[in-house]
Scaffold this motif. Structure first.
Motif, PDB file in Angstrom:
ATOM      1  N   ALA A  65       0.854  -1.187   0.000  1.00  0.00           N
ATOM      2  CA  ALA A  65       0.000   0.000   0.000  1.00  0.00           C
ATOM      3  C   ALA A  65       0.890   1.238   0.000  1.00  0.00           C
ATOM      4  O   ALA A  65       1.998   1.211   0.530  1.00  0.00           O
ATOM      5  CB  ALA A  65      -0.903   0.004   1.226  1.00  0.00           C
ATOM      6  N   SER A  66       0.395   2.297  -0.605  1.00  0.00           N
ATOM      7  CA  SER A  66       1.142   3.550  -0.657  1.00  0.00           C
ATOM      8  C   SER A  66       0.297   4.673  -0.086  1.00  0.00           C
ATOM      9  O   SER A  66      -0.931   4.627  -0.138  1.00  0.00           O
ATOM     10  CB  SER A  66       1.520   3.879  -2.100  1.00  0.00           C
ATOM     11  N   THR A  67       0.958   5.687   0.448  1.00  0.00           N
ATOM     12  CA  THR A  67       0.278   6.854   0.990  1.00  0.00           C
ATOM     13  C   THR A  67       0.795   8.103   0.292  1.00  0.00           C
ATOM     14  O   THR A  67       1.913   8.128  -0.224  1.00  0.00           O
ATOM     15  CB  THR A  67       0.504   6.998   2.506  1.00  0.00           C
ATOM     16  N   LEU A  68      -0.033   9.125   0.288  1.00  0.00           N
ATOM     17  CA  LEU A  68       0.328  10.368  -0.375  1.00  0.00           C
ATOM     18  C   LEU A  68      -0.505  11.494   0.231  1.00  0.00           C
ATOM     19  O   LEU A  68      -1.698  11.315   0.489  1.00  0.00           O
ATOM     20  CB  LEU A  68       0.010  10.248  -1.867  1.00  0.00           C
ATOM     21  N   ALA A  69       0.113  12.638   0.472  1.00  0.00           N
ATOM     22  CA  ALA A  69      -0.612  13.821   0.934  1.00  0.00           C
ATOM     23  C   ALA A  69      -0.735  14.784  -0.242  1.00  0.00           C
ATOM     24  O   ALA A  69       0.258  15.068  -0.918  1.00  0.00           O
ATOM     25  CB  ALA A  69       0.131  14.489   2.090  1.00  0.00           C
ATOM     26  N   PHE A  70      -1.955  15.252  -0.499  1.00  0.00           N
ATOM     27  CA  PHE A  70      -2.210  16.152  -1.619  1.00  0.00           C
ATOM     28  C   PHE A  70      -2.531  17.553  -1.153  1.00  0.00           C
ATOM     29  O   PHE A  70      -3.215  17.759  -0.154  1.00  0.00           O
ATOM     30  CB  PHE A  70      -3.436  15.692  -2.417  1.00  0.00           C
ATOM     31  N   GLU A  71      -2.087  18.528  -1.930  1.00  0.00           N
ATOM     32  CA  GLU A  71      -2.519  19.916  -1.803  1.00  0.00           C
ATOM     33  C   GLU A  71      -3.241  20.190  -3.122  1.00  0.00           C
ATOM     34  O   GLU A  71      -2.615  20.237  -4.173  1.00  0.00           O
ATOM     35  CB  GLU A  71      -1.310  20.827  -1.615  1.00  0.00           C
ATOM     36  N   PRO A  72      -4.565  20.320  -3.104  1.00  0.00           N
ATOM     37  CA  PRO A  72      -5.323  20.408  -4.348  1.00  0.00           C
ATOM     38  C   PRO A  72      -5.173  21.719  -5.112  1.00  0.00           C
ATOM     39  O   PRO A  72      -5.569  21.807  -6.273  1.00  0.00           O
ATOM     40  CB  PRO A  72      -6.770  20.215  -3.894  1.00  0.00           C
ATOM     41  N   GLY A  73      -4.596  22.715  -4.500  1.00  0.00           N
ATOM     42  CA  GLY A  73      -4.441  24.005  -5.157  1.00  0.00           C
ATOM     43  C   GLY A  73      -5.515  24.992  -4.700  1.00  0.00           C
ATOM     44  O   GLY A  73      -6.426  24.652  -3.960  1.00  0.00           O
ATOM     45  N   PHE A  74      -5.379  26.210  -5.166  1.00  0.00           N
ATOM     46  CA  PHE A  74      -6.337  27.272  -4.863  1.00  0.00           C
ATOM     47  C   PHE A  74      -7.440  27.165  -5.907  1.00  0.00           C
ATOM     48  O   PHE A  74      -7.344  27.674  -7.016  1.00  0.00           O
ATOM     49  CB  PHE A  74      -5.632  28.629  -4.905  1.00  0.00           C
ATOM     50  N   ILE A  75      -8.504  26.454  -5.548  1.00  0.00           N
ATOM     51  CA  ILE A  75      -9.557  26.069  -6.476  1.00  0.00           C
ATOM     52  C   ILE A  75     -10.569  27.200  -6.677  1.00  0.00           C
ATOM     53  O   ILE A  75     -10.949  27.883  -5.723  1.00  0.00           O
ATOM     54  CB  ILE A  75     -10.305  24.815  -5.958  1.00  0.00           C
ATOM     55  N   LYS A  76     -11.008  27.357  -7.918  1.00  0.00           N
ATOM     56  CA  LYS A  76     -12.058  28.325  -8.244  1.00  0.00           C
ATOM     57  C   LYS A  76     -13.403  27.755  -7.791  1.00  0.00           C
ATOM     58  O   LYS A  76     -13.977  26.894  -8.454  1.00  0.00           O
ATOM     59  CB  LYS A  76     -12.094  28.589  -9.750  1.00  0.00           C
ATOM     60  N   THR A  77     -13.873  28.222  -6.639  1.00  0.00           N
ATOM     61  CA  THR A  77     -15.158  27.781  -6.103  1.00  0.00           C
ATOM     62  C   THR A  77     -15.890  28.976  -5.516  1.00  0.00           C
ATOM     63  O   THR A  77     -15.321  30.065  -5.370  1.00  0.00           O
ATOM     64  CB  THR A  77     -14.975  26.731  -4.982  1.00  0.00           C
ATOM     65  N   LYS A  78     -17.123  28.756  -5.141  1.00  0.00           N
ATOM     66  CA  LYS A  78     -17.897  29.803  -4.478  1.00  0.00           C
ATOM     67  C   LYS A  78     -17.204  30.238  -3.194  1.00  0.00           C
ATOM     68  O   LYS A  78     -17.174  31.418  -2.858  1.00  0.00           O
ATOM     69  CB  LYS A  78     -19.303  29.282  -4.188  1.00  0.00           C
ATOM     70  N   LEU A  79     -16.613  29.267  -2.477  1.00  0.00           N
ATOM     71  CA  LEU A  79     -15.928  29.561  -1.220  1.00  0.00           C
ATOM     72  C   LEU A  79     -14.772  30.539  -1.419  1.00  0.00           C
ATOM     73  O   LEU A  79     -14.516  31.386  -0.567  1.00  0.00           O
ATOM     74  CB  LEU A  79     -15.419  28.262  -0.584  1.00  0.00           C
ATOM     75  N   THR A  80     -14.067  30.450  -2.544  1.00  0.00           N
ATOM     76  CA  THR A  80     -12.937  31.346  -2.808  1.00  0.00           C
ATOM     77  C   THR A  80     -13.363  32.573  -3.610  1.00  0.00           C
ATOM     78  O   THR A  80     -12.517  33.340  -4.061  1.00  0.00           O
ATOM     79  CB  THR A  80     -11.812  30.617  -3.581  1.00  0.00           C
ATOM     80  N   GLY A  81     -14.685  32.740  -3.791  1.00  0.00           N
ATOM     81  CA  GLY A  81     -15.169  33.875  -4.578  1.00  0.00           C
ATOM     82  C   GLY A  81     -14.777  33.753  -6.039  1.00  0.00           C
ATOM     83  O   GLY A  81     -14.649  34.762  -6.727  1.00  0.00           O
ATOM     84  N   TRP A  82     -14.560  32.522  -6.494  1.00  0.00           N
ATOM     85  CA  TRP A  82     -14.156  32.219  -7.882  1.00  0.00           C
ATOM     86  C   TRP A  82     -12.817  32.857  -8.239  1.00  0.00           C
ATOM     87  O   TRP A  82     -12.494  33.043  -9.401  1.00  0.00           O
ATOM     88  CB  TRP A  82     -15.250  32.625  -8.876  1.00  0.00           C
TER      89      TRP A  82
END
Length: 79
Positions: free
Chosen positions: A24-41
């Motif tokens: 089994a393998s593990t990995l930590a992700f940082e998805p980036g600064f996503i364009k969403t309603k939460l970030t005001g697009w």
């Protein structure tokens, strides 16, 4: 502190799996600064682009990369 604990857990699990010969393998992700309603697009990355990038990384994950931290595009995040 929570982020550091999560990163350490990913690394610790990778080492535990390796020592126990568990494939089994593990990995930590940082998805980036996503364009969403939460970030005001104002994000820099579309959610589809981020998800595709993370899926591509998972599909190519090797035991040597297990325990690392990366962003959605595959860049290593040192910590």
């Amino acid at each position: 502190m929570a982020k550091a604990a999560a990163n350490q857990q990913v690394k610790t699990l990778a080492l535990d799996f390796q020592r126990a010969n568990i494939p089994a393998s593990t990995l930590a992700f940082e998805p980036g600064f996503i364009k969403t309603k939460l970030t005001g697009w104002r994000g820099r990355v579309d959610i589809e682009e981020s998800c595709k990038g993370m899926v591509d990384i998972i599909e190519k994950l090797t035991p040597e990369k297990s325990g690392s931290s990366v962003d959605w595009s595959g860049e290593t995040i040192p910590w």
